[in-house]
Design a protein around this motif. Sequence first.
Motif, PDB file in Angstrom:
ATOM      1  N   ARG A 124       0.843  -1.185   0.000  1.00  0.00           N
ATOM      2  CA  ARG A 124       0.000   0.000   0.000  1.00  0.00           C
ATOM      3  C   ARG A 124       0.888   1.249   0.000  1.00  0.00           C
ATOM      4  O   ARG A 124       1.889   1.318   0.715  1.00  0.00           O
ATOM      5  CB  ARG A 124      -0.888  -0.020   1.233  1.00  0.00           C
ATOM      6  CG  ARG A 124      -1.829   1.173   1.389  1.00  0.00           C
ATOM      7  CD  ARG A 124      -2.625   1.003   2.676  1.00  0.00           C
ATOM      8  NE  ARG A 124      -3.365   2.193   3.040  1.00  0.00           N
ATOM      9  CZ  ARG A 124      -4.668   2.372   2.837  1.00  0.00           C
ATOM     10  NH1 ARG A 124      -5.376   1.423   2.243  1.00  0.00           N
ATOM     11  NH2 ARG A 124      -5.261   3.485   3.216  1.00  0.00           N
ATOM     12  N   ALA A 125       0.508   2.249  -0.786  1.00  0.00           N
ATOM     13  CA  ALA A 125       1.290   3.477  -0.883  1.00  0.00           C
ATOM     14  C   ALA A 125       0.363   4.642  -1.173  1.00  0.00           C
ATOM     15  O   ALA A 125      -0.785   4.470  -1.601  1.00  0.00           O
ATOM     16  CB  ALA A 125       2.349   3.365  -1.974  1.00  0.00           C
ATOM     17  N   ALA A 126       0.869   5.841  -0.920  1.00  0.00           N
ATOM     18  CA  ALA A 126       0.148   7.062  -1.272  1.00  0.00           C
ATOM     19  C   ALA A 126       0.480   7.427  -2.713  1.00  0.00           C
ATOM     20  O   ALA A 126       1.642   7.404  -3.120  1.00  0.00           O
ATOM     21  CB  ALA A 126       0.553   8.198  -0.339  1.00  0.00           C
ATOM     22  N   VAL A 127      -0.547   7.777  -3.479  1.00  0.00           N
ATOM     23  CA  VAL A 127      -0.382   8.093  -4.897  1.00  0.00           C
ATOM     24  C   VAL A 127      -0.936   9.491  -5.158  1.00  0.00           C
ATOM     25  O   VAL A 127      -2.039   9.831  -4.704  1.00  0.00           O
ATOM     26  CB  VAL A 127      -1.124   7.064  -5.779  1.00  0.00           C
ATOM     27  CG1 VAL A 127      -1.010   7.435  -7.252  1.00  0.00           C
ATOM     28  CG2 VAL A 127      -0.582   5.663  -5.527  1.00  0.00           C
ATOM     29  N   VAL A 128      -0.190  10.313  -5.883  1.00  0.00           N
ATOM     30  CA  VAL A 128      -0.658  11.648  -6.251  1.00  0.00           C
ATOM     31  C   VAL A 128      -1.828  11.519  -7.211  1.00  0.00           C
ATOM     32  O   VAL A 128      -1.707  10.931  -8.293  1.00  0.00           O
ATOM     33  CB  VAL A 128       0.471  12.477  -6.890  1.00  0.00           C
ATOM     34  CG1 VAL A 128      -0.065  13.830  -7.367  1.00  0.00           C
ATOM     35  CG2 VAL A 128       1.622  12.677  -5.907  1.00  0.00           C
ATOM     36  N   ALA A 129      -2.992  12.068  -6.805  1.00  0.00           N
ATOM     37  CA  ALA A 129      -4.206  11.934  -7.598  1.00  0.00           C
ATOM     38  C   ALA A 129      -4.705  13.262  -8.154  1.00  0.00           C
ATOM     39  O   ALA A 129      -5.578  13.279  -9.028  1.00  0.00           O
ATOM     40  CB  ALA A 129      -5.310  11.297  -6.744  1.00  0.00           C
ATOM     41  N   GLY A 130      -4.195  14.374  -7.651  1.00  0.00           N
ATOM     42  CA  GLY A 130      -4.654  15.678  -8.123  1.00  0.00           C
ATOM     43  C   GLY A 130      -3.694  16.762  -7.692  1.00  0.00           C
ATOM     44  O   GLY A 130      -2.946  16.595  -6.713  1.00  0.00           O
ATOM     45  N   ILE A 131      -3.715  17.892  -8.398  1.00  0.00           N
ATOM     46  CA  ILE A 131      -2.815  18.995  -8.089  1.00  0.00           C
ATOM     47  C   ILE A 131      -3.498  20.311  -8.414  1.00  0.00           C
ATOM     48  O   ILE A 131      -4.331  20.389  -9.334  1.00  0.00           O
ATOM     49  CB  ILE A 131      -1.485  18.849  -8.857  1.00  0.00           C
ATOM     50  CG1 ILE A 131      -0.455  19.870  -8.365  1.00  0.00           C
ATOM     51  CG2 ILE A 131      -1.703  18.973 -10.368  1.00  0.00           C
ATOM     52  CD1 ILE A 131       0.954  19.583  -8.834  1.00  0.00           C
ATOM     53  N   GLY A 132      -3.176  21.345  -7.628  1.00  0.00           N
ATOM     54  CA  GLY A 132      -3.760  22.659  -7.871  1.00  0.00           C
ATOM     55  C   GLY A 132      -2.930  23.736  -7.205  1.00  0.00           C
ATOM     56  O   GLY A 132      -2.072  23.456  -6.362  1.00  0.00           O
ATOM     57  N   SER A 133      -3.192  24.978  -7.562  1.00  0.00           N
ATOM     58  CA  SER A 133      -2.454  26.097  -6.971  1.00  0.00           C
ATOM     59  C   SER A 133      -3.329  27.333  -6.920  1.00  0.00           C
ATOM     60  O   SER A 133      -4.434  27.357  -7.467  1.00  0.00           O
ATOM     61  CB  SER A 133      -1.175  26.390  -7.761  1.00  0.00           C
ATOM     62  OG  SER A 133      -1.474  26.793  -9.082  1.00  0.00           O
ATOM     63  N   CYS A 134      -2.829  28.353  -6.242  1.00  0.00           N
ATOM     64  CA  CYS A 134      -3.568  29.603  -6.107  1.00  0.00           C
ATOM     65  C   CYS A 134      -2.582  30.733  -5.837  1.00  0.00           C
ATOM     66  O   CYS A 134      -1.713  30.599  -4.971  1.00  0.00           O
ATOM     67  CB  CYS A 134      -4.578  29.498  -4.958  1.00  0.00           C
ATOM     68  SG  CYS A 134      -5.538  31.003  -4.661  1.00  0.00           S
ATOM     69  N   LEU A 135      -2.705  31.824  -6.587  1.00  0.00           N
ATOM     70  CA  LEU A 135      -1.905  33.019  -6.352  1.00  0.00           C
ATOM     71  C   LEU A 135      -2.828  34.165  -5.974  1.00  0.00           C
ATOM     72  O   LEU A 135      -3.958  34.242  -6.454  1.00  0.00           O
ATOM     73  CB  LEU A 135      -1.117  33.398  -7.614  1.00  0.00           C
ATOM     74  CG  LEU A 135       0.046  32.485  -8.000  1.00  0.00           C
ATOM     75  CD1 LEU A 135       0.575  32.872  -9.372  1.00  0.00           C
ATOM     76  CD2 LEU A 135       1.160  32.549  -6.962  1.00  0.00           C
ATOM     77  N   PRO A 136      -2.358  35.061  -5.111  1.00  0.00           N
ATOM     78  CA  PRO A 136      -3.175  36.232  -4.777  1.00  0.00           C
ATOM     79  C   PRO A 136      -3.295  37.146  -5.998  1.00  0.00           C
ATOM     80  O   PRO A 136      -2.579  36.979  -6.991  1.00  0.00           O
ATOM     81  CB  PRO A 136      -2.396  36.900  -3.645  1.00  0.00           C
ATOM     82  CG  PRO A 136      -0.982  36.448  -3.840  1.00  0.00           C
ATOM     83  CD  PRO A 136      -1.067  35.062  -4.412  1.00  0.00           C
ATOM     84  N   ALA A 173      -1.042  22.630  -3.869  1.00  0.00           N
ATOM     85  CA  ALA A 173      -1.580  21.478  -3.134  1.00  0.00           C
ATOM     86  C   ALA A 173      -1.618  20.230  -4.003  1.00  0.00           C
ATOM     87  O   ALA A 173      -1.711  20.317  -5.238  1.00  0.00           O
ATOM     88  CB  ALA A 173      -2.987  21.795  -2.634  1.00  0.00           C
ATOM     89  N   VAL A 174      -1.541  19.088  -3.341  1.00  0.00           N
ATOM     90  CA  VAL A 174      -1.763  17.808  -4.006  1.00  0.00           C
ATOM     91  C   VAL A 174      -2.739  16.979  -3.183  1.00  0.00           C
ATOM     92  O   VAL A 174      -2.805  17.109  -1.957  1.00  0.00           O
ATOM     93  CB  VAL A 174      -0.456  17.000  -4.201  1.00  0.00           C
ATOM     94  CG1 VAL A 174       0.505  17.732  -5.117  1.00  0.00           C
ATOM     95  CG2 VAL A 174       0.193  16.656  -2.873  1.00  0.00           C
ATOM     96  N   VAL A 175      -3.486  16.139  -3.855  1.00  0.00           N
ATOM     97  CA  VAL A 175      -4.327  15.136  -3.219  1.00  0.00           C
ATOM     98  C   VAL A 175      -3.627  13.795  -3.336  1.00  0.00           C
ATOM     99  O   VAL A 175      -3.184  13.409  -4.427  1.00  0.00           O
ATOM    100  CB  VAL A 175      -5.720  15.047  -3.873  1.00  0.00           C
ATOM    101  CG1 VAL A 175      -6.528  13.891  -3.284  1.00  0.00           C
ATOM    102  CG2 VAL A 175      -6.483  16.358  -3.702  1.00  0.00           C
ATOM    103  N   THR A 205       7.417   8.972 -10.160  1.00  0.00           N
ATOM    104  CA  THR A 205       7.042   8.965 -11.567  1.00  0.00           C
ATOM    105  C   THR A 205       5.768   9.773 -11.715  1.00  0.00           C
ATOM    106  O   THR A 205       4.777   9.502 -11.031  1.00  0.00           O
ATOM    107  CB  THR A 205       6.819   7.528 -12.074  1.00  0.00           C
ATOM    108  OG1 THR A 205       8.035   6.780 -11.900  1.00  0.00           O
ATOM    109  CG2 THR A 205       6.427   7.527 -13.542  1.00  0.00           C
ATOM    110  N   TRP A 206       5.795  10.789 -12.579  1.00  0.00           N
ATOM    111  CA  TRP A 206       4.651  11.688 -12.696  1.00  0.00           C
ATOM    112  C   TRP A 206       3.442  10.941 -13.261  1.00  0.00           C
ATOM    113  O   TRP A 206       3.544  10.247 -14.271  1.00  0.00           O
ATOM    114  CB  TRP A 206       4.997  12.878 -13.581  1.00  0.00           C
ATOM    115  CG  TRP A 206       3.986  13.974 -13.475  1.00  0.00           C
ATOM    116  CD1 TRP A 206       3.089  14.375 -14.418  1.00  0.00           C
ATOM    117  CD2 TRP A 206       3.742  14.792 -12.318  1.00  0.00           C
ATOM    118  NE1 TRP A 206       2.304  15.401 -13.928  1.00  0.00           N
ATOM    119  CE2 TRP A 206       2.687  15.669 -12.643  1.00  0.00           C
ATOM    120  CE3 TRP A 206       4.318  14.854 -11.049  1.00  0.00           C
ATOM    121  CZ2 TRP A 206       2.203  16.609 -11.734  1.00  0.00           C
ATOM    122  CZ3 TRP A 206       3.831  15.791 -10.146  1.00  0.00           C
ATOM    123  CH2 TRP A 206       2.794  16.648 -10.492  1.00  0.00           C
ATOM    124  N   PRO A 207       2.287  11.074 -12.610  1.00  0.00           N
ATOM    125  CA  PRO A 207       1.082  10.371 -13.054  1.00  0.00           C
ATOM    126  C   PRO A 207       0.298  11.157 -14.105  1.00  0.00           C
ATOM    127  O   PRO A 207       0.568  12.341 -14.350  1.00  0.00           O
ATOM    128  CB  PRO A 207       0.272  10.248 -11.762  1.00  0.00           C
ATOM    129  CG  PRO A 207       0.611  11.525 -11.026  1.00  0.00           C
ATOM    130  CD  PRO A 207       2.057  11.816 -11.348  1.00  0.00           C
TER     131      PRO A 207
END
Length: 333
Positions: free
Chosen positions: A3-15, A163-165, A326-328
Amino acid sequence: MSRAAVVAGIGSCLPPRAVSNAELSARLDTTDEWIRTRTGIARRWHSDAGMATSDLAVGAGANALKSANESIVDTVIVATTTPDRPCPGTAPLVASKLGMTGAAAFDVGAVCTGFLYGLATGAGLIATGSADRVLVIGAETFSSILDPADRSTSVIFGDGAGAVVLRAGEASEDGAIGHCDLGSDGAGQDLITVRAGGSAQRLSGVAPEPGDAYFAMAGKEVFWRAVQRMAESCRGVLNVTGTRIDEIDWLVGHQANQRILDRLADDLGVPRDRCVTNLAEVGNTAAASIPLALDHAHVAGTLRAGDRVLLTAFGGGLTWGSTVLTWPALKRG
Protein backbone atom coordinates in the motif's frame (compact mmCIF):
# COMPACT_ATOMS: atom_id res chain seq x y z
CA MET A 1 1.20 -5.28 -3.60
CA SER A 2 2.35 -2.83 -0.92
CA ARG A 3 0.00 0.00 0.00
CA ALA A 4 1.29 3.48 -0.88
CA ALA A 5 0.15 7.06 -1.27
CA VAL A 6 -0.38 8.09 -4.90
CA VAL A 7 -0.66 11.65 -6.25
CA ALA A 8 -4.21 11.93 -7.60
CA GLY A 9 -4.65 15.68 -8.12
CA ILE A 10 -2.82 18.99 -8.09
CA GLY A 11 -3.76 22.66 -7.87
CA SER A 12 -2.45 26.10 -6.97
CA CYS A 13 -3.57 29.60 -6.11
CA LEU A 14 -1.90 33.02 -6.35
CA PRO A 15 -3.17 36.23 -4.78
CA PRO A 16 -4.51 38.91 -7.15
CA ARG A 17 -1.74 41.50 -7.02
CA ALA A 18 1.48 41.15 -9.02
CA VAL A 19 4.43 43.17 -7.70
CA SER A 20 7.00 43.94 -10.38
CA ASN A 21 10.67 44.70 -9.94
CA ALA A 22 9.93 48.21 -11.18
CA GLU A 23 7.47 48.74 -8.32
CA LEU A 24 10.04 47.64 -5.74
CA SER A 25 12.76 49.72 -7.37
CA ALA A 26 10.65 52.83 -6.89
CA ARG A 27 10.90 52.53 -3.09
CA LEU A 28 14.09 50.52 -2.51
CA ASP A 29 17.72 51.06 -3.39
CA THR A 30 17.64 48.53 -6.23
CA THR A 31 16.94 48.07 -9.94
CA ASP A 32 15.21 45.53 -12.13
CA GLU A 33 18.61 44.46 -13.48
CA TRP A 34 20.05 43.97 -9.96
CA ILE A 35 17.09 41.84 -8.85
CA ARG A 36 17.08 39.68 -12.00
CA THR A 37 20.85 39.18 -11.90
CA ARG A 38 21.00 38.28 -8.21
CA THR A 39 17.79 36.24 -7.92
CA GLY A 40 16.29 35.48 -11.34
CA ILE A 41 12.97 36.98 -10.21
CA ALA A 42 10.90 39.35 -12.36
CA ARG A 43 7.78 39.59 -10.20
CA ARG A 44 6.09 38.12 -7.16
CA TRP A 45 2.51 38.16 -5.88
CA HIS A 46 1.21 39.80 -2.70
CA SER A 47 -2.07 39.31 -0.87
CA ASP A 48 -4.52 42.16 -0.56
CA ALA A 49 -5.77 43.50 2.79
CA GLY A 50 -8.12 41.01 4.40
CA MET A 51 -6.60 37.99 2.63
CA ALA A 52 -4.95 35.37 4.85
CA THR A 53 -2.88 32.25 4.33
CA SER A 54 -6.00 30.13 4.81
CA ASP A 55 -7.66 31.84 1.84
CA LEU A 56 -4.82 30.89 -0.49
CA ALA A 57 -4.73 27.38 0.98
CA VAL A 58 -8.45 26.94 0.36
CA GLY A 59 -8.04 28.09 -3.25
CA ALA A 60 -5.19 25.68 -3.95
CA GLY A 61 -6.91 22.85 -2.07
CA ALA A 62 -10.15 23.29 -3.99
CA ASN A 63 -8.28 23.19 -7.30
CA ALA A 64 -6.39 20.05 -6.28
CA LEU A 65 -9.63 18.35 -5.22
CA LYS A 66 -11.19 19.25 -8.58
CA SER A 67 -8.17 17.82 -10.39
CA ALA A 68 -8.56 14.57 -8.41
CA ASN A 69 -12.36 14.45 -8.89
CA GLU A 70 -12.72 14.37 -5.12
CA SER A 71 -14.81 16.44 -2.73
CA ILE A 72 -13.58 15.21 0.65
CA VAL A 73 -10.45 13.71 2.21
CA ASP A 74 -9.67 12.12 5.57
CA THR A 75 -6.82 14.47 6.48
CA VAL A 76 -5.75 18.02 5.64
CA ILE A 77 -2.11 19.03 6.15
CA VAL A 78 -1.05 22.66 5.74
CA ALA A 79 2.65 23.44 5.54
CA THR A 80 3.20 27.10 6.33
CA THR A 81 5.53 29.60 7.96
CA THR A 82 2.80 32.25 8.04
CA PRO A 83 -0.25 30.73 9.76
CA ASP A 84 -3.39 32.84 10.17
CA ARG A 85 -2.76 32.90 13.93
CA PRO A 86 -0.05 31.60 16.30
CA CYS A 87 -2.86 29.54 17.81
CA PRO A 88 -4.79 27.57 16.60
CA GLY A 89 -3.36 25.92 13.49
CA THR A 90 -4.53 26.98 10.06
CA ALA A 91 -5.38 23.51 8.72
CA PRO A 92 -8.61 22.98 10.71
CA LEU A 93 -9.99 26.25 9.34
CA VAL A 94 -8.98 25.26 5.81
CA ALA A 95 -10.69 21.89 6.21
CA SER A 96 -13.83 23.60 7.50
CA LYS A 97 -13.91 26.09 4.62
CA LEU A 98 -13.57 23.20 2.17
CA GLY A 99 -16.61 21.50 3.73
CA MET A 100 -14.65 18.85 5.60
CA THR A 101 -15.46 19.54 9.26
CA GLY A 102 -14.48 16.42 11.19
CA ALA A 103 -11.43 15.60 9.08
CA ALA A 104 -8.08 15.36 10.82
CA ALA A 105 -6.22 18.62 10.19
CA PHE A 106 -2.87 19.98 11.35
CA ASP A 107 -0.05 22.31 10.36
CA VAL A 108 3.56 21.45 9.50
CA GLY A 109 6.26 24.03 10.23
CA ALA A 110 9.46 23.36 8.28
CA VAL A 111 9.63 26.65 6.36
CA CYS A 112 10.69 26.06 2.74
CA THR A 113 10.93 22.28 3.25
CA GLY A 114 7.42 22.22 4.69
CA PHE A 115 5.66 20.77 1.66
CA LEU A 116 8.04 17.80 1.45
CA TYR A 117 7.65 17.18 5.20
CA GLY A 118 3.87 17.34 4.75
CA LEU A 119 4.04 15.04 1.73
CA ALA A 120 6.05 12.47 3.68
CA THR A 121 3.62 12.70 6.60
CA GLY A 122 0.56 12.29 4.40
CA ALA A 123 2.15 9.36 2.60
CA GLY A 124 2.92 7.72 5.94
CA LEU A 125 -0.69 8.09 7.11
CA ILE A 126 -1.90 6.35 3.97
CA ALA A 127 0.78 3.65 4.02
CA THR A 128 -0.21 2.68 7.59
CA GLY A 129 -3.93 2.67 6.80
CA SER A 130 -4.65 5.67 9.04
CA ALA A 131 -6.06 7.57 6.06
CA ASP A 132 -7.22 6.81 2.52
CA ARG A 133 -7.11 10.34 1.11
CA VAL A 134 -4.94 13.25 2.24
CA LEU A 135 -4.83 16.85 1.03
CA VAL A 136 -1.32 18.32 1.40
CA ILE A 137 -1.08 22.09 0.98
CA GLY A 138 1.87 24.46 1.04
CA ALA A 139 0.61 28.01 1.61
CA GLU A 140 2.32 31.29 2.48
CA THR A 141 1.64 35.00 2.84
CA PHE A 142 5.29 35.92 3.28
CA SER A 143 4.52 39.56 2.52
CA SER A 144 3.03 39.73 6.02
CA ILE A 145 6.40 39.10 7.72
CA LEU A 146 8.77 41.02 5.42
CA ASP A 147 10.37 44.31 6.36
CA PRO A 148 9.29 46.52 3.44
CA ALA A 149 12.55 48.46 3.73
CA ASP A 150 14.79 45.36 3.59
CA ARG A 151 16.05 44.93 0.04
CA SER A 152 17.60 41.55 0.78
CA THR A 153 14.24 39.88 1.52
CA SER A 154 11.53 42.06 -0.04
CA VAL A 155 12.72 41.38 -3.59
CA ILE A 156 12.81 37.60 -3.09
CA PHE A 157 9.68 36.42 -1.34
CA GLY A 158 6.07 36.28 -2.48
CA ASP A 159 2.71 34.79 -1.53
CA GLY A 160 0.97 31.73 -2.95
CA ALA A 161 -0.25 28.19 -2.37
CA GLY A 162 0.01 24.80 -4.02
CA ALA A 163 -1.58 21.48 -3.13
CA VAL A 164 -1.76 17.81 -4.01
CA VAL A 165 -4.33 15.14 -3.22
CA LEU A 166 -2.93 11.78 -2.18
CA ARG A 167 -5.00 8.58 -2.41
CA ALA A 168 -4.36 5.04 -1.29
CA GLY A 169 -2.89 2.92 -4.05
CA GLU A 170 -0.01 0.62 -4.83
CA ALA A 171 3.72 1.31 -4.78
CA SER A 172 4.03 0.22 -8.42
CA GLU A 173 1.67 2.96 -9.69
CA ASP A 174 2.77 6.17 -11.35
CA GLY A 175 2.54 8.95 -8.77
CA ALA A 176 3.36 6.71 -5.81
CA ILE A 177 5.31 8.42 -3.01
CA GLY A 178 8.20 6.23 -1.96
CA HIS A 179 11.23 6.94 0.18
CA CYS A 180 11.57 10.51 1.46
CA ASP A 181 14.99 11.69 2.64
CA LEU A 182 14.48 14.26 5.42
CA GLY A 183 16.94 16.01 7.71
CA SER A 184 17.55 18.98 10.00
CA ASP A 185 20.21 20.97 11.86
CA GLY A 186 18.81 23.15 14.65
CA ALA A 187 22.19 24.73 15.26
CA GLY A 188 21.48 26.85 12.19
CA GLN A 189 18.22 28.31 13.48
CA ASP A 190 19.48 31.89 13.32
CA LEU A 191 20.28 31.72 9.60
CA ILE A 192 16.60 31.76 8.57
CA THR A 193 14.36 33.18 11.26
CA VAL A 194 11.81 35.54 12.77
CA ARG A 195 13.35 36.30 16.15
CA ALA A 196 10.39 37.87 17.96
CA GLY A 197 6.98 36.50 18.89
CA GLY A 198 7.86 33.05 20.20
CA SER A 199 8.33 31.78 23.75
CA ALA A 200 12.12 32.23 23.66
CA GLN A 201 11.78 35.95 23.04
CA ARG A 202 8.67 36.52 25.16
CA LEU A 203 10.20 34.80 28.20
CA SER A 204 13.67 36.26 27.79
CA GLY A 205 12.86 39.39 29.75
CA VAL A 206 14.42 41.45 26.95
CA ALA A 207 12.34 43.69 24.73
CA PRO A 208 12.68 42.80 21.04
CA GLU A 209 14.47 45.07 18.61
CA PRO A 210 12.18 46.77 16.06
CA GLY A 211 13.37 44.51 13.24
CA ASP A 212 12.98 41.27 15.19
CA ALA A 213 9.33 40.91 14.18
CA TYR A 214 10.38 40.56 10.54
CA PHE A 215 11.80 37.64 8.62
CA ALA A 216 15.62 37.65 8.39
CA MET A 217 18.04 35.49 6.43
CA ALA A 218 21.83 35.22 6.21
CA GLY A 219 21.91 35.02 2.42
CA LYS A 220 25.50 34.00 1.68
CA GLU A 221 25.63 31.27 4.32
CA VAL A 222 22.21 29.97 3.32
CA PHE A 223 23.29 29.79 -0.33
CA TRP A 224 26.09 27.32 0.26
CA ARG A 225 24.26 25.26 2.84
CA ALA A 226 21.22 25.00 0.57
CA VAL A 227 23.24 23.66 -2.35
CA GLN A 228 25.18 21.23 -0.15
CA ARG A 229 22.23 19.85 1.76
CA MET A 230 19.90 19.51 -1.23
CA ALA A 231 22.61 17.78 -3.28
CA GLU A 232 23.36 15.36 -0.43
CA SER A 233 19.66 14.68 0.10
CA CYS A 234 19.07 14.07 -3.61
CA ARG A 235 21.93 11.60 -3.76
CA GLY A 236 20.59 9.90 -0.65
CA VAL A 237 17.12 9.33 -2.04
CA LEU A 238 18.47 8.23 -5.43
CA ASN A 239 20.73 5.71 -3.70
CA VAL A 240 17.90 4.26 -1.61
CA THR A 241 15.53 4.00 -4.58
CA GLY A 242 18.20 2.67 -6.94
CA THR A 243 17.67 5.53 -9.39
CA ARG A 244 20.49 6.91 -11.53
CA ILE A 245 20.72 10.65 -12.05
CA ASP A 246 20.55 10.13 -15.83
CA GLU A 247 17.14 8.49 -15.33
CA ILE A 248 15.72 11.74 -13.92
CA ASP A 249 13.67 13.69 -16.45
CA TRP A 250 13.03 16.76 -14.28
CA LEU A 251 14.64 18.29 -11.21
CA VAL A 252 12.18 20.37 -9.19
CA GLY A 253 14.06 22.24 -6.48
CA HIS A 254 12.69 24.69 -3.97
CA GLN A 255 12.35 27.95 -5.91
CA ALA A 256 14.68 29.96 -3.71
CA ASN A 257 17.05 31.73 -6.06
CA GLN A 258 18.03 30.99 -9.67
CA ARG A 259 21.73 30.87 -8.81
CA ILE A 260 21.04 28.22 -6.16
CA LEU A 261 18.99 26.17 -8.63
CA ASP A 262 21.71 26.43 -11.28
CA ARG A 263 24.48 25.47 -8.87
CA LEU A 264 22.45 22.52 -7.58
CA ALA A 265 21.80 21.26 -11.11
CA ASP A 266 25.50 21.52 -11.97
CA ASP A 267 26.49 19.74 -8.74
CA LEU A 268 24.13 16.85 -9.47
CA GLY A 269 24.97 16.67 -13.17
CA VAL A 270 21.45 17.57 -14.31
CA PRO A 271 21.25 19.78 -17.43
CA ARG A 272 19.87 23.17 -16.49
CA ASP A 273 17.17 22.87 -19.15
CA ARG A 274 15.83 19.83 -17.26
CA CYS A 275 15.06 21.92 -14.18
CA VAL A 276 11.46 22.99 -13.62
CA THR A 277 11.34 26.62 -12.55
CA ASN A 278 8.68 29.31 -12.19
CA LEU A 279 10.83 31.52 -9.96
CA ALA A 280 10.85 34.43 -12.40
CA GLU A 281 7.06 34.71 -12.28
CA VAL A 282 6.27 34.03 -8.61
CA GLY A 283 9.44 34.52 -6.57
CA ASN A 284 10.28 32.44 -3.53
CA THR A 285 7.01 31.22 -1.98
CA ALA A 286 8.64 29.10 0.75
CA ALA A 287 6.48 26.04 1.58
CA ALA A 288 4.31 26.70 -1.49
CA SER A 289 7.15 26.76 -4.00
CA ILE A 290 7.41 23.09 -4.97
CA PRO A 291 3.66 22.40 -5.42
CA LEU A 292 3.29 25.73 -7.26
CA ALA A 293 6.14 24.83 -9.61
CA LEU A 294 4.71 21.35 -10.16
CA ASP A 295 1.22 22.66 -10.93
CA HIS A 296 2.46 25.34 -13.31
CA ALA A 297 4.63 22.78 -15.14
CA HIS A 298 1.71 20.34 -15.24
CA VAL A 299 -0.68 22.93 -16.69
CA ALA A 300 1.92 24.02 -19.25
CA GLY A 301 2.39 20.40 -20.36
CA THR A 302 6.05 20.36 -19.33
CA LEU A 303 5.48 17.44 -16.98
CA ARG A 304 4.12 14.38 -18.78
CA ALA A 305 2.86 11.08 -17.44
CA GLY A 306 5.77 8.70 -16.99
CA ASP A 307 8.40 11.39 -16.36
CA ARG A 308 10.75 10.70 -13.46
CA VAL A 309 10.77 13.73 -11.18
CA LEU A 310 13.22 14.53 -8.37
CA LEU A 311 11.92 16.94 -5.71
CA THR A 312 14.22 18.66 -3.23
CA ALA A 313 14.06 21.57 -0.77
CA PHE A 314 16.03 23.40 1.89
CA GLY A 315 14.61 25.77 4.50
CA GLY A 316 14.68 27.22 7.97
CA GLY A 317 15.20 24.95 10.92
CA LEU A 318 17.52 24.21 9.22
CA THR A 319 15.59 21.54 7.32
CA TRP A 320 15.94 19.73 4.01
CA GLY A 321 14.38 16.87 2.12
CA SER A 322 14.02 15.04 -1.19
CA THR A 323 11.91 12.40 -2.89
CA VAL A 324 11.57 10.94 -6.37
CA LEU A 325 8.41 9.83 -8.16
CA THR A 326 7.04 8.97 -11.57
CA TRP A 327 4.65 11.69 -12.70
CA PRO A 328 1.08 10.37 -13.05
CA ALA A 329 -1.60 11.20 -15.61
CA LEU A 330 -3.58 14.01 -13.97
CA LYS A 331 -6.48 16.18 -15.01
CA ARG A 332 -5.46 19.70 -15.99
CA GLY A 333 -7.34 22.59 -14.45
